[in-house]
Design a protein around this motif. Structure first.
Motif, short mmCIF file in Angstrom:
data_model
loop_
_atom_site.label_atom_id
_atom_site.label_comp_id
_atom_site.label_asym_id
_atom_site.label_seq_id
_atom_site.Cartn_x
_atom_site.Cartn_y
_atom_site.Cartn_z
N GLY A 231 90.27 24.42 38.24
CA GLY A 231 89.36 23.53 38.91
C GLY A 231 88.81 22.48 38.24
N MET A 232 89.07 22.37 36.91
CA MET A 232 88.58 21.19 36.02
C MET A 232 89.45 19.83 36.37
SD MET A 232 87.82 23.15 32.33
CE MET A 232 87.18 21.59 31.52
N ALA A 233 88.97 18.88 36.08
CA ALA A 233 89.50 17.55 36.37
C ALA A 233 89.68 16.95 34.88
CB ALA A 233 88.74 16.77 37.34
N VAL A 234 90.61 15.85 35.18
CA VAL A 234 90.80 15.03 33.86
C VAL A 234 89.47 14.54 33.35
CG1 VAL A 234 91.93 13.01 32.97
CG2 VAL A 234 93.20 14.54 34.48
N GLY A 235 89.33 14.63 31.95
CA GLY A 235 87.94 13.99 31.50
C GLY A 235 86.69 15.14 31.29
N GLU A 236 86.98 16.22 32.02
CA GLU A 236 86.05 17.50 32.04
C GLU A 236 86.16 18.07 30.83
OE1 GLU A 236 84.74 20.55 35.41
OE2 GLU A 236 85.93 18.80 36.03
N SER A 237 84.96 18.51 30.34
CA SER A 237 84.87 19.41 29.08
C SER A 237 84.18 20.67 29.60
CB SER A 237 83.94 18.52 28.17
OG SER A 237 84.59 17.45 27.61
N LYS A 238 84.56 21.73 28.83
CA LYS A 238 83.68 22.95 29.01
C LYS A 238 83.76 23.82 27.75
CE LYS A 238 84.03 26.56 32.48
NZ LYS A 238 84.72 27.07 34.04
N SER A 239 82.56 24.53 27.66
CA SER A 239 82.75 25.53 26.55
C SER A 239 82.85 26.88 27.02
CB SER A 239 81.31 25.61 25.75
OG SER A 239 81.14 24.23 25.14
N VAL A 240 83.90 27.71 26.60
CA VAL A 240 84.20 29.04 27.04
C VAL A 240 84.13 29.92 26.07
CG1 VAL A 240 85.85 30.08 28.16
CG2 VAL A 240 85.82 27.96 28.76
N ASN A 241 83.33 31.15 26.25
CA ASN A 241 83.50 32.04 25.31
C ASN A 241 84.51 33.47 25.69
OD1 ASN A 241 81.48 31.58 23.54
ND2 ASN A 241 79.90 31.75 24.88
N VAL A 242 85.31 33.54 25.12
CA VAL A 242 86.10 34.74 25.36
C VAL A 242 85.98 35.97 24.81
CG1 VAL A 242 88.89 35.28 25.54
CG2 VAL A 242 87.78 32.76 26.05
N ASN A 243 86.01 36.97 25.26
CA ASN A 243 85.61 38.43 24.62
C ASN A 243 87.14 38.91 24.26
OD1 ASN A 243 86.99 39.85 26.70
ND2 ASN A 243 84.99 39.86 27.70
#
Ligand code: ZN
Length: 188
Positions: free
Chosen positions: A57-69
């Motif tokens: 669902g993320m679009a171009v230019g979008e940023s996100k921080s993700v924690n992965v166990n």
């Protein structure tokens, strides 16, 4: 040529270009600033499962921080993956020192990496866990491109690159591959 409408958001069967920084325990261990942004086909396990599912669902230019166990990253630390071996089983040119990485091939021809974690009088302890096993992964990602895959890419379930060197880099970022061909890299 038909006018392909390029995808607007990350979805299955979309080729994603993504900048990323991987931080583990406060230290940057991998970043597209050093390499290149990664390009991959979404939905085929080309990247860490815990990250792949978070970018839908993320679009171009979008940023996100993700924690992965660990379970959705490089796996839990497995104490049974630490094994003792007789020093005499090693070729003499291998330095028997803590921290030395050894590349090995198992019976199935899979490449394994082990690290020497302890050196005894007659034996050495080898750790076959992935260096990031048991660790929580922190990703900072930014989507920089989305495109429709070619028919061939879709059929193969992976992106095709012009640049072989980039392929090599790409392989390193891949998680354990369950592909029968032995990976998502190219076998043409
Ligand atoms: Zn291919």
């Amino acid at each position: 040529m038909s006018e392909n409408i390029e995808p607007k958001i990350v979805a299955d069967d979309v080729v994603v270009t993504m900048e990323y920084t991987l931080t583990v325990e406060g230290e940057v261990v991998d970043s597209s600033e050093d390499n290149d942004p990664i390009e991959f086909l979404q939905g085929y396990g080309a990247i860490i499962p815990g990250l792949e599912k978070e970018i839908y669902g993320m679009a171009v230019g979008e940023s996100k921080s993700v924690n992965v166990n660990p379970a959705e990253g490089y796996g839990e630390f497995d104490s049974e993956a630490i094994v003792d071996m007789q020093k005499s089983e090693f070729p003499e040119d291998i330095p028997m020192k803590e921290g030395v990485e050894l590349q090995m091939i198992d019976e199935d021809g899979e490449e394994l990496v082990a690290v020497i974690v302890e050196v005894g009088d007659k034996t050495v302890k080898l750790d076959f866990n992935h260096p990031l096993a048991g660790k929580e992964l922190h990703f900072d990602v930014k989507i920089t491109g989305l495109r429709t895959p070619t028919e061939e890419e879709l059929e193969h379930g992976h992106v095709h690159f012009e640049d072989e060197e980039f392929d090599e880099e790409f392989d390193i970022d891949e998680d354990e591959d369950e592909d029968e061909n032995g990976g998502n890299n190219h076998h043409h």
